[in-house]
Design an enzyme around this catalytic site. Structure first.
Site, PDB file in Angstrom:
ATOM      1  N   ASP A 536       6.961   5.135  11.719  1.00 49.32           N
ATOM      2  CA  ASP A 536       8.151   5.563  10.989  1.00 49.32           C
ATOM      3  C   ASP A 536       8.987   4.348  10.619  1.00 49.32           C
ATOM      4  O   ASP A 536       8.760   3.240  11.119  1.00 49.32           O
ATOM      5  CB  ASP A 536       8.959   6.579  11.807  1.00 49.32           C
ATOM      6  CG  ASP A 536       9.307   6.064  13.192  1.00 49.32           C
ATOM      7  OD1 ASP A 536       9.999   5.038  13.279  1.00 49.32           O
ATOM      8  OD2 ASP A 536       8.895   6.690  14.198  1.00 49.32           O
ATOM      9  N   GLU A 616     -24.223  -9.981   9.016  1.00 46.33           N
ATOM     10  CA  GLU A 616     -22.852  -9.459   9.174  1.00 46.33           C
ATOM     11  C   GLU A 616     -21.902 -10.567   9.633  1.00 46.33           C
ATOM     12  O   GLU A 616     -20.742 -10.608   9.233  1.00 46.33           O
ATOM     13  CB  GLU A 616     -22.842  -8.270  10.138  1.00 46.33           C
ATOM     14  CG  GLU A 616     -23.448  -7.031   9.490  1.00 46.33           C
ATOM     15  CD  GLU A 616     -23.644  -5.851  10.441  1.00 46.33           C
ATOM     16  OE1 GLU A 616     -23.669  -4.712   9.953  1.00 46.33           O
ATOM     17  OE2 GLU A 616     -23.791  -6.073  11.663  1.00 46.33           O
TER      18      GLU A 616
END
Ligand code: DGJ
Length: 737
Positions: A536, A616
């Site tokens: 928030d 990777e």
């Protein structure tokens, strides 16, 4: 000037760049809301109110025999309670004689330079480059000595108006505040929809929209935190509004606890929108001389749909809510131990992970849960913030030193607000945990919640955090919080004040965070609550980034990060590349796509690097190079959502830098089909007159062409494949070389 007041001091018009907000004091002293929307002049819009007698709508005594005047239909800034407005009230006061009434009348106003502060809570702040303006309106309760100060803050350039309110009991007797929201907005005309972010743990902030009719549309939280389930930020939009068109009004609450946000049409078609602290489980005693502050709400208006609205929120939160060293500084690329090893950690494993990470160019090792006390799983240890030196093979100082010698920084996980019953802290201070005497507690993740309203609890936590953080070189802290709150009971408050605990908990968390940051201003703080359970605006005041979700599946993350972006800047979103098959969903997604999705946030890794292939590992290096290259573009640029989840067979989004000389478009195929139809994507935000070359096909077009004609991919994307395409400004004169 953003604030205009009429000569008689009764009409207030607040202007932002593209919008206006108007209110007036009527002859009865009631503060009426007249307008919020696209820019207007200073003309008094009182005539927009159609006054007529309506059956069963009462009339206050000041209106005398004028039966056309009723609080039950008038558009108000502060709707009254218990005295004739039968719609939702905003402030509910129980007086010492037992009556429940709140009816405010205008007393005066004042204009202040700069932004206002909200005591004990975060609020937008001024910077050297930019300050807000503040209008303070004072209202008095009609039959008591209770005063209400309404704060209106304006950031003109960003189309932002904030509201906050302070209630002061200047009477002799105590009163009980049963409800105090931050904002009421009455829209006299129009048909609206409420857009909100809903979800659950590990699936947060999915965008939903519901038409607002006479049945109330309401979301909220009574979990003690803003929650995974609903986010304290909503949009009221006109019907048919979309990403690029339509009027929409955002309301983003700067608060991390229980909240409510609602919208409802009244009998005459007026839409009332409200947001603030949830009145459920709320009851605040105000003794004579005491005051209560409602948290700030950030309002924003866009006449061009959600995209513009989001950009306004991104700008204001980035500049005027996020603070500290890392507000604009590049944050380190990290590897987190959680999904790499969970609780199965020890110094040897951590050092192996760190050395592997250092080889790939990763900049920080974050030691997640499990390094302290007796913590081999999630059943014990919380509260005992002492290094488990057996597991860590010595002190944290020693471990951190070894990590720094590899050229890496070191970060550490804490969950300060929690306590395990199986902990020394609980054995010493059982009364510090929330539990109701005579009832078995409700356990969440087998842990209880500390009563953060207590100063002794906060002092203990600060002392433990300080000792640990001073003992070793630690550059980053992840502040977690892993359960919803219930069983609130305070041993230090009288029974009559038990209804204050949820709010006092939040104030306590803010107090501890503030003291923590004062003590450690250089530490980068990442907020977290089981991922995004407390994502928030208020938390951004303390932590400029928040772990967005415990779900690291990049396909799910497309929707989670899409929804999050409605209000929160990309620079605040924590996002990591994790292993495949993904631990939450079992899905396998190419490494390159995992990188592309995580890069649209605060980039990092969360997997065992020793288990990935050489190819990777090469990609890790490339991703790190790209993250650094695009950092400013992504963190400081303007963000465009080009698709919505499930709208197309792919997801696409774009960043454009402030100078409009670079743009980055990312696309991920989410629903590959046989015999595919060509993929054509929008491009947004390029300067119409500039020329840009496209990294995909070398084509040079002017910005106007790219913006209006878009781009067709000259290749097929397979399922979950992604592509990052750069648009670079071509120097004048070299466009067609
Ligand atoms: C929840 C967090 O969101 C995870 O990233 C991890 O830190 C765990 N808690 C640790 O318990």
């Amino acid at each position: 000037m953003a604030i205009r007041v009429s000569e008689d001091g009764k009409l207030f018009t607040l202007h932002t760049k593209d919008g206006s907000y108007q209110m007036c004091v009527d002859p009865c002293g009631v503060l009426l809301h007249l307008y919020y929307g696209k820019k207007i002049g200073e003309d008094n819009l009182h005539d927009l109110i159609y006054r007529t007698e309506i059956g069963f709508c009462g009339t206050p005594s000041e209106a005398g025999e004028d039966r056309t005047y009723s609080l039950d239909y008038l558009p108000q800034e502060i709707p009254s309670s218990g005295v004739g407005d039968y719609r939702e009230d905003m402030i509910r006061i129980r007086h010492s004689d037992g009556s429940c009434a709140a009816d405010f009348r205008f007393e005066g106003y004042e204009i202040q330079n700069g932004s206002y502060k909200v005591p004990g809570m975060p609020a937008l702040y001024d910077t050297e480059a930019e300050t807000g303006d503040t209008l303070v309106i004072t209202m008095k309760e009609r039959a008591s000595d209770i005063y209400l100060r309404l704060y209106y803050g304006i950031f003109e350039g960003q189309n932002i108006i904030t509201r906050a309110a302070r209630l002061e009991n200047q009477g002799q007797d105590a009163v009980i505040l049963e409800k105090m929201l931050s904002c009421n907005l009455d829209f006299m005309f129009g048909n609206y929809e409420m857009v909100y972010l809903a979800g659950r743990h590990a699936m947060e902030r999915f965008v939903e929209r519901t038409p607002v009719g006479r049945a109330k549309v309401e979301i909220g939280s009574i979990r003690g935190t803003s929650s995974h389930q609903y986010n304290p930020a909503v949009i009221l939009c006109e019907q048919g509004a979309g990403e690029e068109r339509g009027s929409c009004f955002g309301a983003c609450l700067v608060y991390s606890g229980n909240f409510t946000a609602s919208a409802q049409k009244d009998q005459r078609g007026l839409t009332r929108m409200q947001i603030g602290i949830n009145p459920v489980q709320f009851r605040f005693v105000l003794e004579s001389g005491e005051a209560f502050d409602a948290p700030q709400v950030i309002l924003s208006y866009s006449d061009q749909g959600f995209g513009k609205l989001s950009n306004q929120y991104h700008e204001i939160l980035k500049e005027h809510m996020c603070r500290g060293e890392f507000k604009h500084r590049r944050r380190p690329i990290l590897i987190n131990s959680w999904e790499a090893a969970y609780f199965d950690i020890n110094a040897e494993k951590i050092l192996k992970l760190a050395s592997e990470a250092a080889r790939q160019g990763i900049e920080m090792l974050v030691l997640d849960d499990g390094w302290f006390g007796k913590r081999d799983d999630d059943n014990s240890g919380l509260g005992d913030w002492f290094t488990n030196e057996k597991k860590m093979n010595g002190t944290l100082a020693h471990l951190s030193k070894q990590i720094h010698q590899m050229g890496m920084q070191f970060g550490l996980w804490f969950e300060p607000e929690m306590i395990s019953e199986d902990s020394d802290l609980y054995r010493t201070h059982p009364e510090w945990a929330f539990r109701i005497p005579g009832r078995e507690p409700n356990r969440g993740r087998n842990q209880l919640v500390l009563d953060m309203s207590r100063e002794d609890v906060r002092d203990y936590l600060l002392e433990r955090l300080t000792e640990i953080l001073e003992s070793a070189e630690i550059e980053y802290v992840k502040w977690d919080m892993n359960r919803s709150i219930c069983d609130v009971f305070g041993h230090t408050l009288p029974a009559s004040r038990s209804g204050e605990l949820y709010h006092r908990y939040v104030l306590g968390v803010y107090d501890l965070l503030e003291r923590f940051l004062k003590r450690f201003p250089k530490i980068l703080l990442e907020g977290c609550s089981g991922g995004g359970g407390r994502f928030d605006a208020a938390m951004l005041y303390y932590s400029p980034q928040i772990w967005c979700s415990d779900n690291t599946d990049s396909v799910n993350r497309l929707s989670i990060q899409y929804g999050t972006s409605f209000f929160y800047p990309i620079s605040t979103v924590g996002s990591h590349v994790s292993a495949c098959p993904n631990h939450q969903t079992g899905r396998s997604v190419p490494f390159q796509t995992r990188g592309a999705v995580a890069m649209s946030g605060n980039f990092g890794y969360e997997l065992d690097l020793s288990k990935i292939s050489d190819n990777e590992k090469e990609q890790v290096k490339e991703q790190i190079t790209l993250t650094k290259k695009y950092y400013d573009l992504i963190h400081e640029g303007t963000y465009y959502r080009l698709t919505a989840p499930k709208e197309e067979e792919y997801m696409a989004w774009e960043f454009v830098d402030k100078e409009k000389s670079h743009a980055l478009l990312t696309m991920v195929m989410t629903d590959a089909q046989g015999n595919p139809i060509p993929v054509h994507t929008k491009i947004r935000g390029l300067a119409p007159e500039k020329h840009y070359s496209c990294s995909l096909n070398g084509q040079v077009h002017c910005g106007m062409t790219w913006n209006n004609a878009g781009l067709t991919l000259n290749r097929i994307l397979e399922e979950y494949e992604s592509i990052m395409i750069e648009f670079s400004e071509v120097e004048k004169g070299k466009e067609y070389e």
